[in-house]
Scaffold this active site. Structure first.
Site, PDB file in Angstrom:
ATOM      1  N   LYS A 153       0.849  -1.194   0.000  1.00 31.71           N
ATOM      2  CA  LYS A 153       0.000   0.000   0.000  1.00 31.71           C
ATOM      3  C   LYS A 153       0.882   1.241   0.000  1.00 31.71           C
ATOM      4  O   LYS A 153       1.903   1.287   0.703  1.00 31.71           O
ATOM      5  CB  LYS A 153      -0.899  -0.023   1.248  1.00 31.71           C
ATOM      6  CG  LYS A 153      -1.915   1.108   1.317  1.00 31.71           C
ATOM      7  CD  LYS A 153      -2.839   0.954   2.539  1.00 31.71           C
ATOM      8  CE  LYS A 153      -3.875   2.062   2.605  1.00 31.71           C
ATOM      9  NZ  LYS A 153      -4.827   1.900   3.725  1.00 31.71           N
ATOM     10  N   SER A 155      -9.875   2.346   2.827  1.00 33.59           N
ATOM     11  CA  SER A 155      -8.940   3.022   1.956  1.00 33.59           C
ATOM     12  C   SER A 155      -7.984   2.066   1.235  1.00 33.59           C
ATOM     13  O   SER A 155      -7.346   2.451   0.256  1.00 33.59           O
ATOM     14  CB  SER A 155      -8.105   4.021   2.775  1.00 33.59           C
ATOM     15  OG  SER A 155      -7.284   3.338   3.711  1.00 33.59           O
ATOM     16  N   SER A 196     -10.549   0.218   7.117  1.00 32.44           N
ATOM     17  CA  SER A 196      -9.900   0.280   5.798  1.00 32.44           C
ATOM     18  C   SER A 196      -9.214  -1.000   5.348  1.00 32.44           C
ATOM     19  O   SER A 196      -8.714  -1.061   4.236  1.00 32.44           O
ATOM     20  CB  SER A 196      -8.885   1.424   5.768  1.00 32.44           C
ATOM     21  OG  SER A 196      -9.555   2.656   5.713  1.00 32.44           O
TER      22      SER A 196
END
Length: 491
Positions: free
Chosen positions: A78, A158, A182
């Site tokens: 990420k 997210s 998330s």
């Protein structure tokens, strides 16, 4: 030979050990898959040269019998995790082409154990979002589609890039972060497994901060076993993070397949929301039935302060964000938009560098921390947070081992369908997940079924502090009963 990208981490580990294929072959297969799936927009930076170099180095170690627990496994990272000499932007224009001279603790532990980096994954800007539509690189596309429809769906946020890439077989697993859901929400939207560890279990050092008392790193993978394998490498004490807890990391994989007989599973009545879709209710009942069939005991529990969790979260998180994001001023690194004074430089840089959702949360946070409002909002929200934590403590004190809830109030929705006119509509996606962050507890989202349109739905299990092992044992029961789902390939 089976298509290498369809192997789980556990299967790939066995194949590498038996020399059925090399890490370089495994890496090349994933790099080709990434190239063919650029329409999903899951990766914001591909690092093929670095991936191949890492794979060759691991192959040499495996040949000498020196491979680590993740030797040769290709992963996606990420874009919130600092990666040394590799661009890290948190998917925000304000960080520009920032290249960190250091490595986050979590990723350094993955490389220590032999994992290979394929590239950086898309996420909501500064992890602020529930759909991965706020990234400056554009929205991520969910590899799942409604049956008979070509509508582009969100993968959740997210960590949408992480979930989309794992679901579409572009990487074997991915790092992710969870501040209010998330990891678990995108996992539920894409039929992947997402683990939000106990606060303090994984180091936050080198991860771009959103809300420091809520953020926690964790894995997204294809199976419960794979997430346990990744979690063992990601977890551990780090003296560089003062919130990191100094306790040993168990062998999470050993918890897979352990009997859950006699465990008490709490079903919280407050999670039965008005207007909850019938298919979510049905899924929840089915999941409870699977755990009961495996020998667990179901008990109704009460978490009375649940209804205050979302409003309290959307005070605490923006308040911490406004404090954390004050460092982005155009002076030391990232974007700089000149002005006639230092004040104007700050204003111009932030106005151009931050997206709408980040600006919205920074303004909310600054407001609730301002003189005259601090006590009315922030202090009160922190008191509510203490009560939410106590609700869970009271449940666990009565012998409850874990709590079963839905992971999301619906399946994945279309890009642009929610939150346009009313941002609160988007915030409601976190209704089942934020309590876990407010209380600092571990949670896991496991694929458990599909809705009427063939889209995946997930169940969430919430555990006692630092008892992720129980979640892996229970998660495995759900996974075995529900089976595994992969999206039909269209991209």
């Amino acid at each position: 030979m089976t298509d290498l990208t369809s192997l789980t981490i556990a299967e790939a580990r066995d194949g590498l050990a038996s020399k059925s294929f090399t890490s370089l072959e495994l890496t090349d297969a994933h790099l080709a898959a990434i190239e063919a799936a650029r329409s999903l927009n899951a990766f914001v930076l591909e690092t093929p040269d670095q991936a191949r170099a890492m794979a060759r180095a691991v192959d040499a170690k495996i040949a000498k019998g020196e491979g680590g627990p993740l030797a040769g496994i290709p992963l996606g990272i990420k874009d919130l995790f600092a990666t040394k000499d590799v661009r890290t932007t948190a998917c925000s224009k304000i960080l520009g082409n920032f290249v960190p001279p250091y490595e986050s603790t979590v990723t350094s532990q993955l490389w220590r154990d032999g994992a290979v980096m394929l590239g950086k994954l898309n996420n909501d800007e500064f992890a602020m979002g529930s759909s991965n539509e706020t990234s400056c690189f554009g929205p991520v596309v969910n590899p799942w589609r409604r049956e008979g429809s070509n509508t582009t769906l969100v993968p959740g946020g997210s960590s949408g890039g992480s979930a989309s890439a794992v679901a579409a077989l572009l990487c074997m697993g991915a790092t992710a972060t969870d501040t209010g859901g998330s990891i678990r929400q995108p996992a539920a939207f894409t039929a992947t497994v997402g683990v939000k560890p106990t606060y303090g279990r994984c180091s936050r050092w080198g991860i771009v901060a959103f809300a420091s008392s809520l953020d926690q790193a964790g894995p997204i993978a294809r199976t419960v076993r794979d997430s346990a394998i990744l979690m063992r490498s990601m977890a551990g004490h780090d003296p560089k993070d003062t919130t990191s807890v100094d306790i040993g990391v168990p062998d999470y994989e050993a918890a897979i397949g352990k009997s859950v007989k006699g465990m008490k599973i709490g079903i919280p009545k407050e999670y039965r929301l008005d207007g909850m879709p019938a298919e979510i209710e049905k899924l929840w009942t089915e999941g409870a039935g699977w755990l009961k069939a495996a020998g667990a005991e179901l008990v109704e529990v009460s978490l009375p302060h649940t209804k205050y969790a979302l409003p309290a979260y959307y005070i605490v998180a923006p308040a911490e964000a406004s404090s954390n994001l004050a460092r982005y001023d155009g002076v030391r690194y990232g974007l700089r938009v000149p002005g006639r004074s230092i004040g104007e430089l700050y204003e111009n840089t932030r106005a151009e560098g931050f997206g709408d959702e980040v600006r919205r949360r920074v303004m909310i946070g600054t407001y609730v921390l301002s003189a005259g409002y601090y006590d009315a909002y922030y202090l009160r929200a922190q008191k509510v947070r203490t009560l939410i934590k106590k609700d869970f403590e009271d449940c666990f004190a009565k012998g409850v081992n874990a709590i079963l809830t839905p992971a999301t109030p619906s399946a994945a929705f279309g890009v642009g369908e929610k939150g346009g006119a009313d941002p609160v509509e988007m915030y409601l996606n976190d209704i089942f997940t934020v309590t876990v962050n407010m209380a600092g507890l571990p949670g896991i989202a496991v694929p458990a079924g599909k809705d009427a349109q063939g889209l995946p739905l997930g169940l969430q299990l919430i555990g006692r502090p630092f008892d992720e092992e129980t979640l892996f044992s229970l998660g495995e029961v759900v996974e075995q009963a529900a089976g595994r789902f992969t999206p039909p390939r269209w991209w």
